[in-house]
Design a protein around this motif. Structure first.
Motif, PDB file in Angstrom:
ATOM      1  N   MET A  17       4.916  10.528   1.602  1.00  0.00           N
ATOM      2  CA  MET A  17       4.572   9.424   1.302  1.00  0.00           C
ATOM      3  C   MET A  17       4.847   8.543   2.249  1.00  0.00           C
ATOM      4  SD  MET A  17       5.499   8.206  -2.921  1.00  0.00           S
ATOM      5  CE  MET A  17       7.711   8.121  -2.442  1.00  0.00           C
ATOM      6  N   ILE A  18       4.282   7.417   2.189  1.00  0.00           N
ATOM      7  CA  ILE A  18       4.275   6.262   2.908  1.00  0.00           C
ATOM      8  C   ILE A  18       4.368   5.061   2.104  1.00  0.00           C
ATOM      9  CG2 ILE A  18       3.722   5.792   5.351  1.00  0.00           C
ATOM     10  CD1 ILE A  18       2.576   7.884   5.978  1.00  0.00           C
ATOM     11  N   HIS A  19       5.366   4.392   2.375  1.00  0.00           N
ATOM     12  CA  HIS A  19       5.144   3.026   1.873  1.00  0.00           C
ATOM     13  C   HIS A  19       5.424   2.032   2.724  1.00  0.00           C
ATOM     14  CE1 HIS A  19       7.516   4.020  -2.233  1.00  0.00           C
ATOM     15  NE2 HIS A  19       5.722   4.324  -2.278  1.00  0.00           N
ATOM     16  N   MET A  20       4.439   0.883   2.698  1.00  0.00           N
ATOM     17  CA  MET A  20       3.870  -0.150   3.587  1.00  0.00           C
ATOM     18  C   MET A  20       3.711  -1.425   3.287  1.00  0.00           C
ATOM     19  SD  MET A  20       0.694   0.417   6.430  1.00  0.00           S
ATOM     20  CE  MET A  20      -0.727   0.391   5.530  1.00  0.00           C
ATOM     21  N   THR A  21       3.911  -1.823   4.050  1.00  0.00           N
ATOM     22  CA  THR A  21       4.351  -3.721   3.598  1.00  0.00           C
ATOM     23  C   THR A  21       3.105  -4.242   4.403  1.00  0.00           C
ATOM     24  OG1 THR A  21       6.394  -4.268   4.547  1.00  0.00           O
ATOM     25  CG2 THR A  21       6.109  -3.446   2.180  1.00  0.00           C
ATOM     26  N   LEU A  22       2.313  -5.179   4.075  1.00  0.00           N
ATOM     27  CA  LEU A  22       1.947  -6.265   5.124  1.00  0.00           C
ATOM     28  C   LEU A  22       2.091  -7.537   5.838  1.00  0.00           C
ATOM     29  CD1 LEU A  22      -1.549  -5.298   3.557  1.00  0.00           C
ATOM     30  CD2 LEU A  22      -0.667  -4.238   5.313  1.00  0.00           C
ATOM     31  N   ASN A  54      10.116  -0.929  -1.578  1.00  0.00           N
ATOM     32  CA  ASN A  54      10.877  -0.580  -2.974  1.00  0.00           C
ATOM     33  C   ASN A  54      12.044  -0.453  -3.278  1.00  0.00           C
ATOM     34  OD1 ASN A  54       7.920  -0.966  -3.422  1.00  0.00           O
ATOM     35  ND2 ASN A  54       7.671   1.458  -4.350  1.00  0.00           N
ATOM     36  N   LYS A  55      13.059  -1.602  -3.239  1.00  0.00           N
ATOM     37  CA  LYS A  55      13.809  -1.066  -3.205  1.00  0.00           C
ATOM     38  C   LYS A  55      14.441  -1.241  -4.516  1.00  0.00           C
ATOM     39  CE  LYS A  55      15.278  -4.079   1.170  1.00  0.00           C
ATOM     40  NZ  LYS A  55      15.068  -5.874   1.133  1.00  0.00           N
ATOM     41  N   ILE A  56      16.402  -0.165  -4.958  1.00  0.00           N
ATOM     42  CA  ILE A  56      16.344  -0.302  -5.481  1.00  0.00           C
ATOM     43  C   ILE A  56      17.889  -0.609  -5.818  1.00  0.00           C
ATOM     44  CG2 ILE A  56      14.970   2.367  -6.133  1.00  0.00           C
ATOM     45  CD1 ILE A  56      17.623   3.842  -5.254  1.00  0.00           C
ATOM     46  N   GLN A  57      18.760  -0.654  -7.370  1.00  0.00           N
ATOM     47  CA  GLN A  57      19.628  -1.831  -7.511  1.00  0.00           C
ATOM     48  C   GLN A  57      20.143  -0.920  -8.336  1.00  0.00           C
ATOM     49  OE1 GLN A  57      18.984  -5.694  -9.355  1.00  0.00           O
ATOM     50  NE2 GLN A  57      21.556  -5.961  -9.000  1.00  0.00           N
ATOM     51  N   LEU A  58      21.530  -0.683  -8.196  1.00  0.00           N
ATOM     52  CA  LEU A  58      21.882   0.134  -9.063  1.00  0.00           C
ATOM     53  C   LEU A  58      23.061  -0.632 -10.211  1.00  0.00           C
ATOM     54  CD1 LEU A  58      23.851   3.277  -9.473  1.00  0.00           C
ATOM     55  CD2 LEU A  58      25.691   2.033  -7.773  1.00  0.00           C
ATOM     56  N   ILE A  81       0.870  -0.974   0.062  1.00  0.00           N
ATOM     57  CA  ILE A  81       0.101  -0.349  -0.157  1.00  0.00           C
ATOM     58  C   ILE A  81       0.805   1.257  -0.217  1.00  0.00           C
ATOM     59  CG2 ILE A  81      -2.139   1.108   1.465  1.00  0.00           C
ATOM     60  CD1 ILE A  81      -2.567  -1.137   2.522  1.00  0.00           C
ATOM     61  N   THR A  82       0.315   2.276  -0.781  1.00  0.00           N
ATOM     62  CA  THR A  82       1.588   3.696  -0.875  1.00  0.00           C
ATOM     63  C   THR A  82       0.258   4.665  -0.286  1.00  0.00           C
ATOM     64  OG1 THR A  82       2.541   2.571  -2.061  1.00  0.00           O
ATOM     65  CG2 THR A  82       3.115   5.012  -2.209  1.00  0.00           C
ATOM     66  N   TYR A  83       0.652   5.617   0.151  1.00  0.00           N
ATOM     67  CA  TYR A  83       0.110   6.625   1.110  1.00  0.00           C
ATOM     68  C   TYR A  83       0.231   8.158   0.105  1.00  0.00           C
ATOM     69  CZ  TYR A  83      -2.505   3.594   4.121  1.00  0.00           C
ATOM     70  OH  TYR A  83      -3.620   2.718   4.516  1.00  0.00           O
ATOM     71  N   SER A 134       3.446  -0.573  14.642  1.00  0.00           N
ATOM     72  CA  SER A 134       2.774  -1.216  15.270  1.00  0.00           C
ATOM     73  C   SER A 134       1.390  -2.238  15.281  1.00  0.00           C
ATOM     74  CB  SER A 134       2.932  -0.531  16.387  1.00  0.00           C
ATOM     75  OG  SER A 134       2.297   1.004  16.246  1.00  0.00           O
ATOM     76  N   MET A 135       0.821  -1.685  14.410  1.00  0.00           N
ATOM     77  CA  MET A 135      -0.532  -1.006  14.116  1.00  0.00           C
ATOM     78  C   MET A 135      -0.804  -3.749  13.334  1.00  0.00           C
ATOM     79  SD  MET A 135      -2.086   1.061  11.972  1.00  0.00           S
ATOM     80  CE  MET A 135      -3.647   0.951  11.822  1.00  0.00           C
ATOM     81  N   LYS A 136      -1.444  -4.009  13.613  1.00  0.00           N
ATOM     82  CA  LYS A 136      -1.846  -4.978  13.861  1.00  0.00           C
ATOM     83  C   LYS A 136      -2.263  -5.841  12.111  1.00  0.00           C
ATOM     84  CE  LYS A 136      -5.421  -8.822  14.405  1.00  0.00           C
ATOM     85  NZ  LYS A 136      -6.394  -9.768  14.917  1.00  0.00           N
ATOM     86  N   GLY A 137      -1.600  -6.439  11.593  1.00  0.00           N
ATOM     87  CA  GLY A 137      -1.344  -6.699   9.856  1.00  0.00           C
ATOM     88  C   GLY A 137      -0.424  -5.882   9.548  1.00  0.00           C
ATOM     89  N   VAL A 138       0.870  -4.976   9.695  1.00  0.00           N
ATOM     90  CA  VAL A 138       1.934  -3.500   9.121  1.00  0.00           C
ATOM     91  C   VAL A 138       2.795  -4.628   8.934  1.00  0.00           C
ATOM     92  CG1 VAL A 138       2.516  -1.700   8.824  1.00  0.00           C
ATOM     93  CG2 VAL A 138       0.092  -1.802   8.968  1.00  0.00           C
ATOM     94  N   LYS A 139       3.924  -5.351   8.632  1.00  0.00           N
ATOM     95  CA  LYS A 139       4.690  -5.542   9.024  1.00  0.00           C
ATOM     96  C   LYS A 139       6.432  -4.263   8.826  1.00  0.00           C
ATOM     97  CE  LYS A 139       8.313  -8.816   6.283  1.00  0.00           C
ATOM     98  NZ  LYS A 139       8.186  -9.603   5.027  1.00  0.00           N
ATOM     99  N   HIS A 140       6.130  -3.778   7.942  1.00  0.00           N
ATOM    100  CA  HIS A 140       6.769  -2.247   7.897  1.00  0.00           C
ATOM    101  C   HIS A 140       6.379  -1.276   7.145  1.00  0.00           C
ATOM    102  CE1 HIS A 140      10.881  -0.512   8.433  1.00  0.00           C
ATOM    103  NE2 HIS A 140      10.370  -0.149   7.697  1.00  0.00           N
ATOM    104  N   ALA A 141       6.617  -0.123   7.671  1.00  0.00           N
ATOM    105  CA  ALA A 141       6.369   0.978   6.744  1.00  0.00           C
ATOM    106  C   ALA A 141       7.882   2.257   7.107  1.00  0.00           C
ATOM    107  CB  ALA A 141       5.155   2.412   7.880  1.00  0.00           C
ATOM    108  N   GLU A 142       8.090   3.028   5.743  1.00  0.00           N
ATOM    109  CA  GLU A 142       8.567   3.903   5.924  1.00  0.00           C
ATOM    110  C   GLU A 142       7.522   5.123   5.326  1.00  0.00           C
ATOM    111  OE1 GLU A 142      11.872   0.876   4.892  1.00  0.00           O
ATOM    112  OE2 GLU A 142      11.354   1.906   2.850  1.00  0.00           O
ATOM    113  N   ALA A 143       8.217   6.545   5.368  1.00  0.00           N
ATOM    114  CA  ALA A 143       7.723   7.409   5.298  1.00  0.00           C
ATOM    115  C   ALA A 143       9.580   8.438   4.229  1.00  0.00           C
ATOM    116  CB  ALA A 143       8.054   8.204   6.124  1.00  0.00           C
ATOM    117  N   LYS A 144       8.258   8.997   3.140  1.00  0.00           N
ATOM    118  CA  LYS A 144       9.556   8.573   2.347  1.00  0.00           C
ATOM    119  C   LYS A 144       9.414  10.767   1.233  1.00  0.00           C
ATOM    120  CE  LYS A 144      10.472   4.484   0.371  1.00  0.00           C
ATOM    121  NZ  LYS A 144      10.597   3.425  -0.581  1.00  0.00           N
ATOM    122  N   THR A 145      10.554  11.214   1.078  1.00  0.00           N
ATOM    123  CA  THR A 145      10.060  12.561   0.155  1.00  0.00           C
ATOM    124  C   THR A 145       9.776  12.490  -1.550  1.00  0.00           C
ATOM    125  OG1 THR A 145      10.983  13.274   2.162  1.00  0.00           O
ATOM    126  CG2 THR A 145      11.491  14.959  -0.285  1.00  0.00           C
TER     127      THR A 145
END
Length: 774
Positions: free
Chosen positions: A200-205, A114-118, A59-61, A75-86
């Protein structure tokens, strides 16, 4: 090995050309279907591998700017990880041309989502920028090149050096989205005066959790913590265009793969009959000396086992290689990365192994049974006897060689019908491919007519619409100007609690810059302020909808119900809603616009208008966030359609080869069975020219009849293809067309191949002595 088994093997492989054609036909059947199934399997594998390696966000917000930590989301139920980005919109200027570029600020620590690879280059440095690989390929950015990055509120811009090329599978390729992607460090962002607040917030479940159930809970939690959420997007929406393209290609392969299998199987039966016909004399001798039917069957069962072994050894590697190459090509086109843990589906490999033996058996059972059950006396006559009708009174006073050709064609009705059907079947597919190509060309022409302006600027200014359009109208080379608003909205699906992300166009109802093609209903009217028009892509997501039904739209905290006045054709731009500008302004109370649409004067160049117009707007305090031409807008869906057309052309060529092989084999069988007839004609003084004319005439008659039937079959076949491809690609069926060019081309090919197929075996027969033939 018993002698009769060795005899069957020697007889089969003695006819090298026919044996190779038969094995090639078997391979065609197996590979055409196997490649399709394995391509689907490998593509799903590639998609999953790419998502796992890059940790694609579920999910992306897209939010307003904020500076607080978001640990409460993780820390919410079902959320694996969340990252805030610019992320910020910008413009890149290279060689005098402007390119729309989305900049993502990369922190010193690596992202986990959303990892990037050089791929090429070095690490990010001050005043350095990484460019995403599809952007580099589409725009021509090269390593070491300097480009000027212009932010919406900065007119001068800052020069940055391209230090690396990266792959980011979360991004839609630039040639399909029209947007380039760049990555800068936090130090570079500070030099560009970009605020490091997040937007922008990226989130994995976690496994087992559904994004639809969590998206609203997280959004409410964010808003409770003072973070404004403009819209949310799931990973399925991110991959929408790419999956649409792949599904369209696979649907095309599924339909044509079935036809390819049937066409190849018909060729197999013909080849078996052709090869076994030459064994009839040998089998008759075996019967005379007391060979039982079981002995005769064993010969061909062993032959089938040998063929099956060869097929299984060749088909499985070919399927894996061809499908792997095809999926790798799609992966590069669609910006996916990752390898394959398996080259072929285990289930498919087992199925191909079974088919390698069962397919030859099914192809041989009828010819072998017919051959074994034939009378001994008929077999000892060898082959090629003249088929004469019983003597009777004839009223015919006129005779011509063409009449004999016509009579011979009709004398063997079952064989002639099989030849005509076989030829028409392959021809119908080829004509249908030409027709589908023509339908897609018509679609692209319709897309060119949808937008009627030349240049579009994305602008940001507090000025009202009238002031902005007035300034734009004074730009040198501008003929007409309109001000629109284009933004995202959420469509509340009445059948589900999940909103659907859609584009919203706020435009004058009487706009001259759009030429909609309603599927049902009508276009907007100023006198009906509470009505909207949607496209077929949104209708597909909502489900069945009738004129007059209401749809609820939401933008931020504002939501309202609107009546559907009409549904127009989509153009691969995604779900869209069209609304009268005055209705939009009355709903949200906004008088400003964010799009300037311009029609240029006749002698004005597009690129010079873009550059001069951007300078004029910027000097007037109107920030230009992006620009594009209508040609560029139309080229993006054409890239998708172009890939489908390329596939159709390749499949059409493949079917042409098979259709030609079918016709040549059919003619060859016909001539072989009538070698004695050729000998009798020569003994009676028939010239070589007349013999050539006889068989060429028969081939021409079969070709003409096959062509006529192919044209008849081609239309319903094209209708089926147009329906399936249009439905998966555009959510509405394509208009079927019967291609005159395809029909004429196949007619010429049929006649030419019939001509060539007659000459080769007849010439071979005429080289023999009359005694040998008789």
């Amino acid at each position: 090995m018993p002698i009769y088994l060795r005899l069957a093997m020697r007889s089969f492989f003695h006819q090298k050309t026919k044996a190779l054609l038969m094995i090639g036909s078997f391979l065609f059947c197996l590979v055409s279907v196997g490649t399709l199934v394995n391509s689907k399997y490998l593509f799903q594998q590639l998609l999953q591998t790419s998502q796992q390696k890059s940790a694609i966000a579920d999910i992306t917000y897209y939010t307003g700017h904020f500076n607080k930590e978001i640990d409460f989301v993780s820390s919410m139920k079902g959320v694996k990880h969340a990252e805030a980005k610019t992320q910020i919109r910008s413009r890149a200027k290279l060689d005098g041309n402007y390119i729309n570029l989305q900049l993502l600020v990369k922190p010193n620590s690596l992202y986990e989502i959303n990892k990037i690879q050089l791929i090429k280059g070095s690490s990010l440095a001050d005043k350095g920028i990484w460019i995403e690989t599809s952007t580099s390929g589409d725009t021509g950015f090269n390593l070491g090149e300097k480009m000027k990055i212009i932010l919406p509120d900065h007119q001068k811009g800052t020069s940055l050096s391209m230090t690396g090329i990266v792959q980011d599978p979360s991004r839609i390729p630039t040639k399909y989205s029209g947007i380039g992607y760049g990555y800068i460090s936090e130090a570079t962002a500070k030099e560009l005066n970009i605020p490091l607040s997040k937007n922008m917030i990226h989130m994995t479940l976690k496994d087992g959790y559904n994004g639809k159930d969590i998206v609203h809970k997280v959004q409410k939690r964010l808003e409770d913590n003072g973070i404004t959420v403009y819209r949310s997007e799931t990973s399925s929406e991110t991959f929408f265009i790419r999956e649409t393209m792949v599904n369209s290609l696979l649907n095309l392969f599924i339909l044509l793969g079935i036809f390819a299998f049937v066409l190849g199987f018909i060729l197999i039966v013909h080849l078996f009959y052709r090869i076994l016909s030459e064994d009839i004399y040998s089998l008759s001798i075996q019967k005379v000396v007391g060979a039982k039917d079981s002995h005769l069957w064993k010969q061909y069962v062993l032959l089938i086992i040998v063929i099956g072994t060869l097929l299984s050894m060749m088909s499985i590697p070919i399927i894996s290689l061809v499908s792997r190459y095809f999926v790798s090509f799609l992966g590069e086109e669609l910006n996916f990365r990752g390898g394959f843990s398996q080259w072929i589906s285990p289930r498919l490999a087992i199925s191909m192994f079974i088919l390698s033996f069962s397919l030859p058996y099914l192809g041989a059972i009828v010819p072998v049974r017919r051959l074994i059950s034939s009378p001994i006396a008929e077999g000892l006559k060898r082959s090629g006897q003249l088929n004469m009708k019983k003597a009777g009174k004839s009223r015919r006073r006129f005779f011509h060689l063409s009449l004999l050709s016509f009579r011979n064609t009709l004398s063997k009705k079952s064989q002639s019908l099989m030849n005509i059907f076989m030829l028409s079947f392959g021809g119908a597919v080829i004509i249908a491919c030409f027709s589908l190509h023509q339908s897609l060309q018509h679609l692209m022409n319709d897309m060119d007519d949808f937008w009627q302006h030349d240049v579009e600027w994305s602008v940001n200014s507090p000025l009202p619409k009238e002031d902005i359009t007035s300034l734009a109208g004074e730009i040198n080379g501008v003929s007409k100007v309109e001000g629109w608003t284009k933004r995202n909205t959420e469509v509340m699906d009445p059948s589900s609690s999940d909103p659907i992300n859609s584009l919203l166009y706020s435009l004058p109802a009487t706009s001259e810059f759009i030429n909609p093609d309603p599927v049902t209903g009508r276009w907007l009217k100023p006198s009906h302020p509470d009505e909207i028009v949607i496209n077929t892509e949104l209708e597909e997501k909502i489900g069945p909808i009738s004129l007059g039904d209401t749809i609820r739209l939401r933008i931020g905290q504002e939501n309202k119900e609107w009546k559907v006045a009409g549904i127009i054709k989509g153009s691969l731009t995604g779900p869209s809603v069209y609304m009268d500008q005055k209705s939009y302004q009355g709903w949200l109370g906004q008088q400003s616009i964010n799009r300037l649409l311009v029609e240029k004067q006749r002698n004005q160049g597009v690129q010079s208008l873009l550059n001069e117009g951007e300078n004029e707007l910027s000097s007037a305090g109107i920030f230009v966030e992006g620009s594009e031409t209508v040609v560029e807008m139309n080229s993006r869906p054409k890239e998708i359609i172009g890939l489908v057309i390329m596939t159709i052309v390749c499949i059409g060529l493949l079917f042409s080869i098979v259709g030609i092989a079918n016709l040549m084999i059919a003619v060859s069988i016909n001539i072989y069975e009538r070698t004695k007839e050729i000998g009798i004609m020569r003994s009676l003084g028939g010239s070589n020219a007349k013999i050539y004319g006889l068989f060429i005439g028969e081939s021409t008659i079969v070709a003409l009849l096959g062509w006529g039937l192919a044209c008849v079959i081609a239309y319903p076949l094209n209708w089926l293809l147009a329906w399936k491809i249009g439905d998966s690609l555009l959510q509405f069926p394509l208009q079927p067309h019967l291609s005159k060019e395809g029909s004429l081309i196949w007619l010429c090919v049929s006649i030419l191949i019939g001509f060539a197929a007659s000459i080769v075996p007849v010439r071979k027969t005429l080289k023999k002595n009359i005694n040998e033939i008789l």
